[in-house]
Every structure is written in structure tokens, then in C-alpha cells.
Design a protein around this motif. Structure first.
Motif, PDB file in Angstrom:
ATOM      1  N   GLY A   7      37.594 -17.714  17.782  1.00 55.37           N
ATOM      2  CA  GLY A   7      37.565 -16.314  17.513  1.00 55.37           C
ATOM      3  C   GLY A   7      38.621 -15.571  17.279  1.00 55.37           C
ATOM      4  O   GLY A   7      39.654 -16.198  17.575  1.00 55.37           O
TER       5      GLY A   7
ATOM      6  N   LYS B 279      23.718 -15.069  14.634  1.00 58.45           N
ATOM      7  CA  LYS B 279      24.698 -16.113  14.187  1.00 58.45           C
ATOM      8  C   LYS B 279      23.978 -17.280  13.296  1.00 58.45           C
ATOM      9  O   LYS B 279      24.640 -17.263  12.255  1.00 58.45           O
TER      10      LYS B 279
ATOM     11  N   ASP C 132      32.448 -13.573  17.739  1.00 58.80           N
ATOM     12  CA  ASP C 132      33.405 -13.758  16.383  1.00 58.80           C
ATOM     13  C   ASP C 132      34.832 -12.948  16.484  1.00 58.80           C
ATOM     14  O   ASP C 132      35.664 -13.624  16.610  1.00 58.80           O
ATOM     15  N   ILE C 133      34.570 -11.801  17.003  1.00 57.33           N
ATOM     16  CA  ILE C 133      35.893 -10.831  17.107  1.00 57.33           C
ATOM     17  C   ILE C 133      35.532 -10.088  18.505  1.00 57.33           C
ATOM     18  O   ILE C 133      34.661  -9.530  18.969  1.00 57.33           O
TER      19      ILE C 133
ATOM     20  N   CYS D  95      34.088  -4.419  11.774  1.00 58.62           N
ATOM     21  CA  CYS D  95      34.825  -5.761  11.758  1.00 58.62           C
ATOM     22  C   CYS D  95      33.686  -6.968  11.609  1.00 58.62           C
ATOM     23  O   CYS D  95      34.084  -8.216  11.394  1.00 58.62           O
ATOM     24  N   GLY D  96      32.442  -6.347  11.632  1.00 60.46           N
ATOM     25  CA  GLY D  96      31.487  -7.372  11.539  1.00 60.46           C
ATOM     26  C   GLY D  96      30.195  -6.739  11.209  1.00 60.46           C
ATOM     27  O   GLY D  96      29.802  -5.941  10.510  1.00 60.46           O
ATOM     28  N   ASP D  97      29.180  -7.506  11.804  1.00 53.01           N
ATOM     29  CA  ASP D  97      27.521  -7.044  11.634  1.00 53.01           C
ATOM     30  C   ASP D  97      27.046  -6.580  12.604  1.00 53.01           C
ATOM     31  O   ASP D  97      26.131  -5.637  12.849  1.00 53.01           O
TER      32      ASP D  97
ATOM     33  N   ASN E 191      25.209 -13.649  10.759  1.00 50.02           N
ATOM     34  CA  ASN E 191      25.916 -12.337  11.221  1.00 50.02           C
ATOM     35  C   ASN E 191      27.153 -12.447  11.964  1.00 50.02           C
ATOM     36  O   ASN E 191      27.168 -13.322  12.817  1.00 50.02           O
ATOM     37  N   LYS E 192      28.154 -11.927  11.494  1.00 50.67           N
ATOM     38  CA  LYS E 192      29.354 -11.796  12.290  1.00 50.67           C
ATOM     39  C   LYS E 192      29.413 -10.994  13.514  1.00 50.67           C
ATOM     40  O   LYS E 192      28.867  -9.771  13.726  1.00 50.67           O
TER      41      LYS E 192
END
Length: 490
Positions: free
Chosen positions: A466, A351, A442-443, A381-383, A355-356
Motif C-alpha cells: 500500500g 476490491k 490501498d492508500i 485518491c481512490g474509489d 475499487n481502490k
């Protein structure tokens, strides 16, 4: 491998570290021995290799460069051949030479004779008297220029007790650094830690810590004794933290309100030369990009464990560091709270690098194309993708006594083999709510067969800001369908 901590290499490349201290040239004469000298009972080495490596503060710079950072070095060198060798090495590594101050003393030289990969003798040539007034003045001028112009993100003081570091120079470094809000990290040799008063982190090895604390009969194995010693050194130095390298017992970070202990990472020790420089370099570099001290310690410990497996004064790369980190932590056991906390530290690091974090969970028993698609879409959707899987015990409660078909550790290993998956954590509980509270992704992703309000833990995630993401499943693909098809066609 770069997908892990994908932005770490980029962050390192932007960091600028000022290194101040004693510059040493390490010389290696290497060869083979098959006979004993008639003059004395010693082996005769048929030398076939001569090489030179910067040591002391120079090795710190080498380590920083190997990790991609930019560094500037301030210290004394002689007016001799060894000084020219050092300057040529630094030029090739794009290290600025403006901080190298010529002295009438010879350049410190440590020559190691290696026979059949075994160090036989070390010959030191050095003068350790304090820098004279003119040299000290030149050192202080260079320090002031670099700090006042904010040309560094962190400062490493590499004190090898060869005369560069004294009370006045340390006082000036810390005063200027505090004014510009730049952290100072010290690798000490002075027994009086009050000379480093106000440094952010002081990193003694076990012998140095024992000497400075005036405690005795310590072998480094007892955590509580190490903590007591660390607290004493904190009080003595007014530092924010004491980082003690404990040889085979690992590494300890002692702060006023927190203490962390890390087990040694070395599988096979080849040469401990310069391992402390590697440890200090990684810690300071990580701290300079604002990683938590606990993560800085974790990465430093891993780096030191890698470098002692190499021959001579050596360095490691970001890729080596991250590869070992992933081996150590990619699969987190369900049984250990300490391992869950280690995962939290790693996710906090992700984080802090920007990074997500994406999280999904399930049994993932008998992996099929629907699972793979869900995970691939989740990663988009993220990293970083964390996959939490139900333990065998948990699956039995959910699916019945005949499940799971695949044992939990095997399911975890299969998932880690997928390109989309970064971390797998096994949980015993009926739901992943405790993990969501701990990791705060986050997700949170689930399959499209769920509605928003059916997603377990949605209220936890949304409470801290989130988001919930639902992904369409592949029609007709499920473990139950696959199992029924197998049972119908024995």
C-alpha cells in the motif's frame, strides 16, 4: 447511492447466466371483498385486476433481468395461451426464446386469488411426469450449444419437480460446465441430492434440507444442527457449498472448511412467493463475477429480505440491494468482532470489483472545514473511503478528560452524512493498526502536519504494497482552535 459498490451494476450488466428448469406462469386475480357467498361460507371477490408473472425458472430470469444481467432460459412450455403469454413477457424483457421447447403437456399455471391484499386460494394446473425422450434430447442439445460456445458465465438449475430436471440432464450439465469451468448453482426439489452430484452450490430451503438429510424435529434455530445437516448434504452431493434458507432464522452457507450464518433481513413479510428464486439469482450472479461466496450469501440474504416485503412474485433492483446493504453495514460498531469481519468482507468485495480503498483516521471531534477538506481530498485518491474514528474512551486518553465534545455514535453519523465518506468504523485501541492489518487499504491518508514516518501504521501498509498519502491542511482550522475561540467568547 450508486457510489456504493460503484462497479457492481456495471459488472452485473456484463454477466450472462443460463437458467435451466421448470417454467411456470403465475396468474394473479386481485380484487375487493365485502360479502360472503350464499352458496358456501367463502368471500366473493369483485375482481379488478388480472396480471401474469413468470414463475419457477421464469422468475429466476426475471430476477436476473431486474439486476441488469443477461439471461437465457431453457425449459418446456405447452402449446397453449399461457405459453404465448410467457413468450410475450420474455420478448419485452429481451429474453432469448430459443431455449423454450414446446411440449404436448400444458404450461404449468399457478393462479392466486387475492382479496384485499390477502391470498385466499391458489389453483395449480400442472403435469409433473418426466420429459419424454424427444423433449429431453431437445433440452440437452440446447444446453450443449450454450455451454460449449461459452455463452454463459454461470448456470442456474431451477428444479421445481415438474419434469424437466432428471439425473441424465443434471449429469450432462455438470460434466459440460466443469469442462468449460462454469459454476453450477442448484435450487433443488429432489429429495435425493446425489442427483446434483458435483454442483458448485445447492440451495435448499429448510424443509428441503431436512427432507434430503433425513433428519427430523428441526426448527432451524440452532446453528450447530444446521451445520451438521449441511455437512451431511455436502458429503451426499459433493458440492462446494450448501446454502440453506432458514425462514425467520436467516441464511447459512456451509462449506467444507468454513460456515457463515446470516440473520434474516425482512422487517415485514408480505409474500414469500419466489423469495428462493431471488436468493438463488443474486448468489449465482455475484459468484459469476467472482465475488467470494460469503459476500454472495450476504447480498442474497439482503435481497430475499427485501423481496418478501413485496406483494406476489416480485424482483428487486441493484439500487434497492445496495441501499439496504449500506443501511446494514455503513456504520460498523467498535464492540463487535463479527461486525468488523463483516466490514472486511464488504471491503474485499469492493476490491474484487476493482475499487481502490482509501483509509484515514482521527478523532473528528467538532467537525470543521479542515476535516471536510481532508476527507474530500482523501476520497479523490481512490474509489471508497473508510474513516476510522477513535472511540470516546480512546479520545479521552489522547485529548484529556473533557473530550470528546461529541459522542462517538454522533460523530460517526455526522461523518456518514458527508458525500465523500463510504464507511465509518469506531476503534477502541490507541491506534488503528489492527484495522489496517484487517482491511489492508490501498492508500493510507493523513494530514500534512505529519511526516511520512510519523504516520501510525505506515510500515504495515507499505509491507503489503500500500501507499501513504499526505494532504495539506487548511491553515488555522482545528478543533482546538475552534474550542479556544468558543471559550474566549462565551
Amino acid at each position: 447511492m450508486i457510489k456504493y459498490f460503484s462497479q457492481l451494476k456495471t459488472k452485473f450488466s456484463k454477466a450472462k447466466i443460463l437458467v435451466i428448469g421448470d417454467i411456470i406462469l403465475d396468474a394473479y386475480i386481485e380484487g375487493h371483498s365485502n360479502r360472503i357467498s350464499p352458496e358456501a361460507p367463502i368471500p366473493i371477490i369483485e375482481a379488478n385486476s388480472y396480471r401474469y408473472v413468470p414463475g419457477g425458472a421464469g422468475n429466476v430470469v426475471n430476477n436476473l433481468n431486474a439486476l441488469g444481467a443477461k439471461s437465457t432460459l431453457i425449459g418446456l412450455i405447452g402449446k397453449d395461451q399461457e405459453a404465448e403469454i410467457l413468450k410475450n413477457i420474455f420478448k419485452k424483457e429481451n429474453v432469448s426464446l430459443r431455449g423454450l421447447i414446446k411440449s404436448n403437456r400444458p404450461t404449468t399455471l399457478k393462479t392466486r386469488v387475492i382479496g384485499d391484499n390477502q391470498q385466499l386460494v391458489r389453483i395449480d394446473r400442472e403435469e409433473t411426469q418426466p420429459a419424454n425422450k424427444k423433449e429431453e434430447s431437445q433440452i440437452l442439445i440446447q444446453i450443449a450449444k450454450l455451454i460449449k460456445k461459452k455463452l454463459c458465465d454461470g448456470i442456474i438449475v431451477s428444479d421445481y419437480a415438474k419434469g424437466v430436471i432428471n439425473k441424465n440432464i443434471m449429469k450432462t450439465i455438470i460434466k459440460l460446465a466443469k469442462k468449460e469451468k462454469i459454476a453450477v448453482f442448484v435450487d433443488p426439489k429432489n429429495k435425493d441430492f446425489s442427483i446434483y452430484n458435483g454442483a458448485d452450490i445447492i440451495k435448499p430451503n429448510l424443509k428441503e434440507a431436512i427432507s434430503a438429510s433425513k433428519l427430523s424435529n428441526l426448527d432451524g434455530s440452532d446453528n450447530s444442527t444446521i451445520e451438521k445437516m449441511g455437512k451431511q448434504l455436502l458429503k451426499m452431493s459433493k458440492a462446494k457449498g450448501i446454502l440453506i434458507s432458514r425462514n425467520k432464522y436467516g441464511l447459512s452457507l456451509i462449506q467444507k472448511n468454513e460456515t457463515f450464518h446470516y440473520k434474516t433481513q425482512a422487517l415485514e413479510v408480505s409474500d414469500v412467493s419466489g423469495a428462493g428464486d431471488t436468493l438463488t439469482s443474486i448468489f449465482a450472479l455475484c459468484a459469476s463475477i467472482n465475488l467470494p461466496y460469503s459476500i454472495c450469501s450476504e447480498l442474497s440474504n439482503i435481497g430475499a429480505g427485501l423481496v418478501v416485503q413485496k406483494q406476489g412474485t416480485a424482483t428487486i433492483s441493484v439500487e434497492e440491494l445496495l441501499k439496504q446493504l449500506h443501511k446494514t453495514h455503513a456504520h460498523i460498531s467498535k464492540t463487535s468482532s463479527s461486525e468488523r469481519n463483516a466490514l472486511k468482507q464488504l471491503i474485499d468485495m469492493e476490491k474484487s470489483l476493482g475499487n481502490k480503498i482509501v483509509f484515514t483516521n482521527g478523532c473528528f471531534d467538532l467537525l470543521h472545514v479542515g476535516h471536510v477538506k481532508l476527507l474530500e481530498e482523501s476520497k479523490k485518491c481512490g474509489d471508497i473511503l473508510i474513516v476510522a474514528i477513535n472511540s470516546d474512551k480512546s479520545v479521552k486518553k489522547l485529548k484529556g478528560p473533557q473530550r470528546p465534545l461529541i459522542q462517538e455514535n454522533d460523530r460517526a453519523r455526522i461523518l456518514l452524512g458527508l458525500e465523500a465518506v463510504d464507511y465509518v468504523v469506531i476503534f477502541d485501541e490507541g491506534t488503528p493498526k489492527n484495522l489496517l492489518r484487517l482491511l489492508q487499504p490501498d492508500i493510507l491518508v493523513k494530514g500534512g502536519d505529519y511526516s511520512h514516518d510519523q504516520v501510525v501504521g505506515y510500515e504495515i501498509v507499505e509491507k503489503y504494497g500500500g501507499k501513504i498519502k499526505l494532504i495539506n491542511l487548511v491553515d488555522g482550522k482545528s478543533t482546538t482552535n475552534t474550542l479556544n475561540k468558543i471559550l474566549k467568547n462565551p
